[in-house]
Scaffold this motif. Structure first.
Motif, PDB file in Angstrom:
ATOM      1  N   LEU A  44      50.322  49.962  32.445  1.00 38.45           N
ATOM      2  CA  LEU A  44      50.934  48.634  32.312  1.00 38.45           C
ATOM      3  C   LEU A  44      49.862  47.546  32.369  1.00 38.45           C
ATOM      4  CD1 LEU A  44      54.113  49.021  34.536  1.00 38.45           C
ATOM      5  CD2 LEU A  44      53.945  49.059  32.040  1.00 38.45           C
ATOM      6  N   TRP A  45      48.831  47.793  33.171  1.00 38.58           N
ATOM      7  CA  TRP A  45      47.697  46.857  33.239  1.00 38.58           C
ATOM      8  C   TRP A  45      47.018  46.776  31.864  1.00 38.58           C
ATOM      9  CZ3 TRP A  45      45.401  42.927  35.164  1.00 38.58           C
ATOM     10  CH2 TRP A  45      44.026  42.736  34.981  1.00 38.58           C
ATOM     11  N   THR A  46      46.799  47.919  31.227  1.00 39.56           N
ATOM     12  CA  THR A  46      46.156  47.936  29.906  1.00 39.56           C
ATOM     13  C   THR A  46      47.022  47.198  28.883  1.00 39.56           C
ATOM     14  OG1 THR A  46      45.294  50.087  30.534  1.00 39.56           O
ATOM     15  CG2 THR A  46      45.035  49.481  28.244  1.00 39.56           C
ATOM     16  N   LEU A  47      48.333  47.430  28.942  1.00 38.77           N
ATOM     17  CA  LEU A  47      49.240  46.729  28.015  1.00 38.77           C
ATOM     18  C   LEU A  47      49.231  45.225  28.258  1.00 38.77           C
ATOM     19  CD1 LEU A  47      52.465  48.919  27.800  1.00 38.77           C
ATOM     20  CD2 LEU A  47      51.065  48.118  25.879  1.00 38.77           C
ATOM     21  N   MET A  48      49.206  44.855  29.538  1.00 37.80           N
ATOM     22  CA  MET A  48      49.199  43.431  29.879  1.00 37.80           C
ATOM     23  C   MET A  48      47.953  42.738  29.358  1.00 37.80           C
ATOM     24  SD  MET A  48      50.416  42.780  33.735  1.00 37.80           S
ATOM     25  CE  MET A  48      49.682  41.183  33.790  1.00 37.80           C
ATOM     26  N   GLN A  49      46.825  43.476  29.377  1.00 43.05           N
ATOM     27  CA  GLN A  49      45.575  42.873  28.897  1.00 43.05           C
ATOM     28  C   GLN A  49      45.676  42.492  27.422  1.00 43.05           C
ATOM     29  OE1 GLN A  49      41.667  44.409  30.461  1.00 43.05           O
ATOM     30  NE2 GLN A  49      42.996  46.117  30.859  1.00 43.05           N
ATOM     31  N   SER A  50      46.277  43.391  26.604  1.00 39.64           N
ATOM     32  CA  SER A  50      46.373  43.062  25.184  1.00 39.64           C
ATOM     33  C   SER A  50      47.255  41.828  24.986  1.00 39.64           C
ATOM     34  CB  SER A  50      46.878  44.246  24.369  1.00 39.64           C
ATOM     35  OG  SER A  50      47.951  44.852  24.992  1.00 39.64           O
ATOM     36  N   GLU A  51      48.257  41.688  25.825  1.00 45.22           N
ATOM     37  CA  GLU A  51      49.132  40.521  25.709  1.00 45.22           C
ATOM     38  C   GLU A  51      48.409  39.239  26.151  1.00 45.22           C
ATOM     39  OE1 GLU A  51      52.913  41.439  27.403  1.00 45.22           O
ATOM     40  OE2 GLU A  51      53.608  39.358  27.209  1.00 45.22           O
ATOM     41  N   VAL A  52      47.754  39.317  27.309  1.00 45.94           N
ATOM     42  CA  VAL A  52      47.093  38.117  27.853  1.00 45.94           C
ATOM     43  C   VAL A  52      45.974  37.642  26.931  1.00 45.94           C
ATOM     44  CG1 VAL A  52      45.557  37.326  29.707  1.00 45.94           C
ATOM     45  CG2 VAL A  52      47.692  38.479  30.266  1.00 45.94           C
ATOM     46  N   TYR A  53      45.129  38.570  26.458  1.00 46.91           N
ATOM     47  CA  TYR A  53      43.996  38.161  25.614  1.00 46.91           C
ATOM     48  C   TYR A  53      44.429  37.857  24.183  1.00 46.91           C
ATOM     49  CZ  TYR A  53      41.307  40.087  29.499  1.00 46.91           C
ATOM     50  OH  TYR A  53      40.808  40.349  30.755  1.00 46.91           O
ATOM     51  N   GLY A  54      45.692  38.181  23.846  1.00 46.46           N
ATOM     52  CA  GLY A  54      46.199  37.921  22.494  1.00 46.46           C
ATOM     53  C   GLY A  54      47.240  36.823  22.498  1.00 46.46           C
ATOM     54  N   SER A  55      48.522  37.232  22.518  1.00 46.91           N
ATOM     55  CA  SER A  55      49.595  36.246  22.338  1.00 46.91           C
ATOM     56  C   SER A  55      49.708  35.240  23.485  1.00 46.91           C
ATOM     57  CB  SER A  55      50.937  36.960  22.141  1.00 46.91           C
ATOM     58  OG  SER A  55      51.229  37.754  23.270  1.00 46.91           O
ATOM     59  N   ARG A  56      49.192  35.577  24.668  1.00 46.33           N
ATOM     60  CA  ARG A  56      49.297  34.635  25.800  1.00 46.33           C
ATOM     61  C   ARG A  56      47.994  33.900  26.088  1.00 46.33           C
ATOM     62  NH1 ARG A  56      54.088  35.400  28.845  1.00 46.33           N
ATOM     63  NH2 ARG A  56      53.379  33.579  30.025  1.00 46.33           N
ATOM     64  N   MET A  57      47.023  34.042  25.196  1.00 44.25           N
ATOM     65  CA  MET A  57      45.700  33.437  25.432  1.00 44.25           C
ATOM     66  C   MET A  57      45.787  31.943  25.736  1.00 44.25           C
ATOM     67  SD  MET A  57      42.482  34.197  25.561  1.00 44.25           S
ATOM     68  CE  MET A  57      41.217  33.014  26.025  1.00 44.25           C
ATOM     69  N   MET A  58      46.701  31.244  25.054  1.00 47.08           N
ATOM     70  CA  MET A  58      46.740  29.787  25.255  1.00 47.08           C
ATOM     71  C   MET A  58      47.233  29.405  26.653  1.00 47.08           C
ATOM     72  SD  MET A  58      45.283  28.528  22.707  1.00 47.08           S
ATOM     73  CE  MET A  58      45.536  26.793  22.998  1.00 47.08           C
ATOM     74  N   ASP A  59      47.763  30.365  27.407  1.00 45.78           N
ATOM     75  CA  ASP A  59      48.168  30.073  28.792  1.00 45.78           C
ATOM     76  C   ASP A  59      47.007  30.212  29.777  1.00 45.78           C
ATOM     77  OD1 ASP A  59      50.743  29.621  27.994  1.00 45.78           O
ATOM     78  OD2 ASP A  59      51.389  31.685  28.321  1.00 45.78           O
ATOM     79  N   ALA A  60      45.862  30.694  29.290  1.00 43.97           N
ATOM     80  CA  ALA A  60      44.698  30.828  30.186  1.00 43.97           C
ATOM     81  C   ALA A  60      44.063  29.449  30.389  1.00 43.97           C
ATOM     82  CB  ALA A  60      43.683  31.788  29.575  1.00 43.97           C
ATOM     83  N   THR A  61      43.423  29.281  31.540  1.00 44.07           N
ATOM     84  CA  THR A  61      42.885  27.961  31.886  1.00 44.07           C
ATOM     85  C   THR A  61      41.357  28.013  32.013  1.00 44.07           C
ATOM     86  OG1 THR A  61      43.249  28.524  34.203  1.00 44.07           O
ATOM     87  CG2 THR A  61      44.960  27.214  33.128  1.00 44.07           C
ATOM     88  N   PRO A  62      40.694  26.880  31.760  1.00 41.19           N
ATOM     89  CA  PRO A  62      39.244  26.872  32.000  1.00 41.19           C
ATOM     90  C   PRO A  62      38.976  26.830  33.500  1.00 41.19           C
ATOM     91  CG  PRO A  62      39.986  24.690  31.294  1.00 41.19           C
ATOM     92  CD  PRO A  62      41.200  25.583  31.261  1.00 41.19           C
ATOM     93  N   PHE A  63      37.857  27.378  33.957  1.00 39.07           N
ATOM     94  CA  PHE A  63      37.483  27.262  35.371  1.00 39.07           C
ATOM     95  C   PHE A  63      37.274  25.786  35.718  1.00 39.07           C
ATOM     96  CE2 PHE A  63      36.508  31.788  35.417  1.00 39.07           C
ATOM     97  CZ  PHE A  63      36.914  32.116  36.709  1.00 39.07           C
ATOM     98  N   PRO A  64      37.590  25.395  36.944  1.00 37.02           N
ATOM     99  CA  PRO A  64      37.388  24.002  37.331  1.00 37.02           C
ATOM    100  C   PRO A  64      35.948  23.559  37.069  1.00 37.02           C
ATOM    101  CG  PRO A  64      38.520  25.203  39.078  1.00 37.02           C
ATOM    102  CD  PRO A  64      38.120  26.210  38.043  1.00 37.02           C
ATOM    103  N   GLY A  65      35.808  22.386  36.464  1.00 35.35           N
ATOM    104  CA  GLY A  65      34.480  21.801  36.265  1.00 35.35           C
ATOM    105  C   GLY A  65      33.751  22.261  35.023  1.00 35.35           C
ATOM    106  N   VAL A  66      34.274  23.284  34.327  1.00 35.31           N
ATOM    107  CA  VAL A  66      33.490  23.824  33.209  1.00 35.31           C
ATOM    108  C   VAL A  66      33.373  22.804  32.071  1.00 35.31           C
ATOM    109  CG1 VAL A  66      35.402  25.129  32.105  1.00 35.31           C
ATOM    110  CG2 VAL A  66      33.065  25.855  31.766  1.00 35.31           C
ATOM    111  N   ILE A  67      34.454  22.102  31.761  1.00 36.43           N
ATOM    112  CA  ILE A  67      34.404  21.154  30.631  1.00 36.43           C
ATOM    113  C   ILE A  67      33.493  19.974  30.976  1.00 36.43           C
ATOM    114  CG2 ILE A  67      35.784  19.544  29.237  1.00 36.43           C
ATOM    115  CD1 ILE A  67      38.058  21.626  29.412  1.00 36.43           C
ATOM    116  N   GLU A  68      33.659  19.440  32.191  1.00 32.48           N
ATOM    117  CA  GLU A  68      32.832  18.296  32.611  1.00 32.48           C
ATOM    118  C   GLU A  68      31.350  18.692  32.603  1.00 32.48           C
ATOM    119  OE1 GLU A  68      35.433  19.598  34.050  1.00 32.48           O
ATOM    120  OE2 GLU A  68      36.673  18.112  35.086  1.00 32.48           O
ATOM    121  N   SER A  69      31.074  19.842  33.175  1.00 36.82           N
ATOM    122  CA  SER A  69      29.690  20.279  33.300  1.00 36.82           C
ATOM    123  C   SER A  69      29.055  20.513  31.930  1.00 36.82           C
ATOM    124  CB  SER A  69      29.678  21.557  34.135  1.00 36.82           C
ATOM    125  OG  SER A  69      28.376  21.893  34.457  1.00 36.82           O
TER     126      SER A  69
END
Ligand SMILES: [Mg+2]
Length: 202
Positions: free
Chosen positions: A51-76
């Motif tokens: 289930l972890w392997t299946l979740m990875q394909s979903e997160v890195y694919g169709s759910r990618m836009m729900d991932a967030t940048p680490f704090p400070g990365v854009i400013e830095s």
């Protein structure tokens, strides 16, 4: 000067999206910490690693836009770019997931970069400076061929690999202090620390 950057778990923080997807599927107890590793460890513990392997394909694919940048990365990165440093992403990422829907993971990551690392319409990182390599070896060779001065990664195994170029300053991104000190390697606990390091060594 030129700064090389890993992508997954260095620029992008997947903690909340893995927790969210696992919760939606009722795979985890509600009191589990909001952490990618906590979700992975729990699913392993209850013998549900597939289930972890299946979740990875979903997160890195169709759910990618729900991932967030680490704090400070854009400013830095914005400040570093304004100081005249070129930014290049060199990442190891397979094009398609091992299991599940055949989603183009490189396209999903590029879309995220365009949407999230956009800076007043102009991207922080030029399209031709984004490399997704299919193997770790290809990633290491790319780090060498783009001739960067510094390279930031969350994985000690990349920074200490024999193929890692000697003339590139190794920077380990380790926000949760998971790793022991590495030889010839600067440790970054947060993205806010990168600016002063780049200033002092350029
Ligand atoms: Mg990484």
């Amino acid at each position: 000067m030129h700064l090389g950057l890993d992508f997954d778990n260095t620029i992008v923080n997947y903690d909340s999206v893995f927790y969210q997807v696992a919760k939606e599927k009722n795979l985890i107890p509600f009191d589990l910490p909001v952490s990618k590793l906590a979700v992975r460890d729990y699913l392993r513990e209850v013998d549900q690693e597939h289930l972890w392997t299946l979740m990875q394909s979903e997160v890195y694919g169709s759910r990618m836009m729900d991932a967030t940048p680490f704090p400070g990365v854009i400013e830095s990165l914005s400040l570093i770019k304004k100081a005249g440093v070129r930014l290049t992403i060199v990442s190891h990422k397979t094009r398609y997931p091992y299991l599940g829907e055949r989603y183009d993971l490189h396209s999903a990551a590029r879309e995220w970069i365009h949407a999230v690392l956009g800076e007043n319409g102009a991207g922080l990182i030029d399209d031709q400076d984004i490399y997704f390599e299919e193997t770790k070896e290809a990633k290491l060779k790319r780090i060498q061929s783009v001739t960067c001065n510094w390279y930031v990664d969350d994985l000690p195994e990349i920074l200490t690999a024999p193929l890692f170029p000697d003339n590139v300053q190794r920077i380990l991104f380790d926000p949760h202090a998971h790793h022991p000190d590495l030889p010839n390697c600067v440790v970054l606990k947060s993205w806010h620390e990168l600016n002063s390091h780049v200033k002092h060594t350029s």
